[in-house]
Write an enzyme that holds these catalytic residues in place. Structure first.
Site, PDB file in Angstrom:
ATOM      1  N   LEU A   1       0.841  -1.201   0.000  1.00 13.59           N
ATOM      2  CA  LEU A   1       0.000   0.000   0.000  1.00 13.59           C
ATOM      3  C   LEU A   1       0.875   1.250   0.000  1.00 13.59           C
ATOM      4  CD1 LEU A   1      -2.854   1.290   0.335  1.00 13.59           C
ATOM      5  CD2 LEU A   1      -2.450   1.179   2.807  1.00 13.59           C
TER       6      LEU A   1
ATOM      7  N   SER B   1      11.075   4.808   4.044  1.00 22.79           N
ATOM      8  CA  SER B   1      12.524   4.615   4.091  1.00 22.79           C
ATOM      9  C   SER B   1      12.937   3.401   4.909  1.00 22.79           C
ATOM     10  CB  SER B   1      13.189   5.865   4.674  1.00 22.79           C
ATOM     11  OG  SER B   1      12.639   6.166   5.944  1.00 22.79           O
ATOM     12  N   ILE B   2      12.164   3.059   5.934  1.00 27.72           N
ATOM     13  CA  ILE B   2      12.565   1.992   6.841  1.00 27.72           C
ATOM     14  C   ILE B   2      11.636   0.794   6.777  1.00 27.72           C
ATOM     15  CG2 ILE B   2      12.724   1.426   9.326  1.00 27.72           C
ATOM     16  CD1 ILE B   2      14.017   4.118   9.739  1.00 27.72           C
TER      17      ILE B   2
ATOM     18  N   VAL C   1       4.264  -1.256   3.918  1.00 29.33           N
ATOM     19  CA  VAL C   1       2.943  -1.579   4.452  1.00 29.33           C
ATOM     20  C   VAL C   1       2.137  -2.390   3.440  1.00 29.33           C
ATOM     21  CG1 VAL C   1       0.743  -0.601   5.211  1.00 29.33           C
ATOM     22  CG2 VAL C   1       2.891   0.436   5.956  1.00 29.33           C
TER      23      VAL C   1
ATOM     24  N   ASP D   1       7.379  13.179  13.953  1.00 22.52           N
ATOM     25  CA  ASP D   1       7.646  12.862  12.544  1.00 22.52           C
ATOM     26  C   ASP D   1       6.408  13.181  11.712  1.00 22.52           C
ATOM     27  OD1 ASP D   1       9.263  12.063  10.480  1.00 22.52           O
ATOM     28  OD2 ASP D   1       8.809   9.936  10.685  1.00 22.52           O
TER      29      ASP D   1
END
EC number: 2.7.-.-
Length: 544
Positions: free
Chosen positions: A129, A133-134, A137, A287
């Site tokens: 979806l 960067s990490i 999903v 964030d």
């Protein structure tokens, strides 16, 4: 520097040159050396001259990995500082990073669950979806309840890349701190250490799950912010399962307008949510780039923010919050004397700073800013100007405020995108004033009393025993102090005796030398032996 660090540094420079990022360097005295070095590296040319500069910057940051992607995400929210062709491209780093293979993601999920995905979930979508960067999903439904969920899984082999970049950043920070004396007060090593904490914490999804649960509880039944529910039974270090939400991405202005969203109220609520998290809860989402923020489309006249990805959160202690609130209030009330004094009182500048000179310097910088309407004042520019001013007064960077400053820039960038006329101060001032009233005065005293009353009631029956123990300990302490004092006096007396004996011994030795020159050998020998004996007695007195 180690060979691996040199190799990584070369890789960073090589990628930047291959994408022609050196075009961003301005023609300035400080950039002459880098530009000259660029021209001399003729064998590393720009391989993508046909691509726009903004796209090349995005691709370069994406290729360098998560540390650089995070940097690009922060820059993308500052549309007042960067032109659209840069900001629009960097915005794609928020949730459109190149995904890794869906089959590999499914395999990792099954490793974490301990069996096939189909045992727990239906309709698992192999296509991601979103990809960041990490982590990445995927969507599915819980087999038992048919609840729509998203499964967030950490990218494979991401930790070594992050650790290598952080190690290099530490090395460069130490070199800068040693070679540039002016940079020491910027605390480059501490700043890197704070950044390391935030990045490493994102690699543990258990931490993100706990943060999301806490944030959801803080805003339970709130009209301003909604945090999706986390399913802890399916979550662990590398996998997090949470409720799937449907919303409009906050950066999709056209969709928000088409939905009839009250843009002014939405922007103001973003500011309100930020200050509520900071000053009420001391726990804030740090964030808040557009990829992590959506808007509930259900009630556009009463818009609600939706916060995702709680991997990075920040906290402040009461002292930092108070100084921060007082600084904001004093700054926008143009009380520059108080701003200067608060910087000294808080330790942000040295205690011997001349407050009068500091006040004048702040006034020179801030008065031209206030010549514009408040709605046009950029917090980003204000912070930059104040920082440059305070540098002359040896201001030190406060690592605990780095996340807060970054989040404030995010909030301002989002708010100005939604509603360019947003008066950040008009929204924040009443909140800060109310918070200060709660911290000072009768209300604060009553609140502190209510908080401590249960503890006092619990300890009241123990008061006689605690008083007896305190008196007993005081008596014992006095006895020990007397013993220590007596020991000190005895030791001082012994040292005095030792010095006296050493002086007699020295005198006798000198006399022995004089008598020897007068040819009184026997008397001279006797004086010398006596002097040595007195020295031995002196040494014995010191040794006791």
């Amino acid at each position: 520097m180690t060979p691996s660090e040199i190799k990584r540094l070369y890789r960073i420079i090589k990628v930047q040159l291959e994408y022609g990022i050196d075009e961003l360097l301005p023609n300035h005295q400080l950039t002459k050396a880098p530009l000259l070095a660029r021209k001399s590296l003729f064998w590393i040319r720009n391989k993508y001259p046909e691509k726009p500069l903004g796209e090349r910057l995005r691709l370069a940051l994406q290729e360098l990995g998560p540390v650089w992607i995070k940097f690009g995400q922060m820059m993308s929210t500052r549309r007042d500082l960067f032109p659209p062709h840069i900001a629009d491209q960097l915005a794609l780093l928020q949730d459109k990073v190149s995904p890794f293979d869906g089959q590999l993601a499914k395999k990792r999920i099954e490793e974490e669950l301990g069996g096939p995905v189909e045992n727990w979930f239906d309709e698992f979508d192999i296509e991601p979806l979103a990809s960041a960067s990490i982590a990445q999903v995927h969507t599915a439904r819980v087999k038992e309840t048919q609840q729509e969920v998203v499964l967030k899984v950490i990218r494979p082999d991401i930790r070594p890349v992050i650790e290598a970049d952080l190690k290099l950043m530490y090395r460069l920070a130490r070199m800068v701190a040693k070679s540039v004396p002016e940079a020491r007060r910027l605390k480059p090593v501490e700043v890197v250490r704070e950044y390391e904490k935030t990045l490493i914490s994102e690699l543990d999804l258990r931490r993100e799950a706990a943060n999301a649960i806490q944030l959801r509880r803080n805003f339970e039944n709130s009209e301003e912010l909604y945090v999706p529910e986390v399913l802890p039974d399916f979550s662990n270090e590398s996998l997090m399962v949470s409720e799937r939400i449907y919303g409009i991405q906050v950066s999709d202005i056209d969709a928000l307008v088409a939905n009839g969203t009250d843009m002014k109220l939405l922007a103001e609520r973003g500011v309100s949510v930020f200050f509520t998290q900071v000053f009420r809860d001391s726990f804030f989402h740090a964030d808040m780039h557009p990829g992590n923020v959506f808007v509930n489309p259900t009630h556009p006249e009463n818009p609600q923010w939706i916060g995702l990805d709680c991997g990075i959160v920040g906290t402040l202690n009461n002292e930092d919050k108070r100084y921060l609130a007082e600084n904001f209030l004093a700054f926008f009330n143009r009380d520059y004397r108080k701003v200067a004094q608060l910087h000294v009182d808080s330790g942000w500048v040295p205690y011997d700073t001349n407050v009068d000179e500091f006040e004048v310097a702040i006034r020179i910088v801030c008065e031209p800013i206030f010549a514009k309407p408040l709605c046009e004042i950029s917090f980003g520019h204000v912070l930059l100007n104040l920082f440059n001013t305070a540098r002359r007064f040896n201001m030190e960077v406060q690592p605990q405020l780095v996340l807060l400053q970054k989040t404030l820039l995010y909030v301002e960038g989002l708010g100005r995108q939604l509603y360019p006329q947003l008066d950040l101060w008009d929204t924040a001032k009443p909140f800060l004033e109310q918070w200060m009233k709660q911290q000072i005065g009768p209300h604060a005293v009553w609140h502190a009393f209510k908080e401590r009353a249960p503890y006092w009631v619990e300890k009241l029956p123990e008061l006689p025993e605690l008083l007896y123990d305190s008196l007993k300990q005081g008596k014992v302490l006095n006895q020990r102090m007397d013993q220590l004092y007596q020991g000190y006096r005895d030791n001082k007396r012994q040292h005095a005796t030792g010095k006296f004996l050493f002086g007699i011994g020295a005198t006798l030795v000198v006399c022995s030398a004089i008598l020897f020159t007068s040819h009184l050998d026997q008397v001279s020998l006797g004086c010398g032996i006596a002097g040595v004996l007195f020295w031995l007695l002196s040494w014995r007195a010191y040794r006791r």
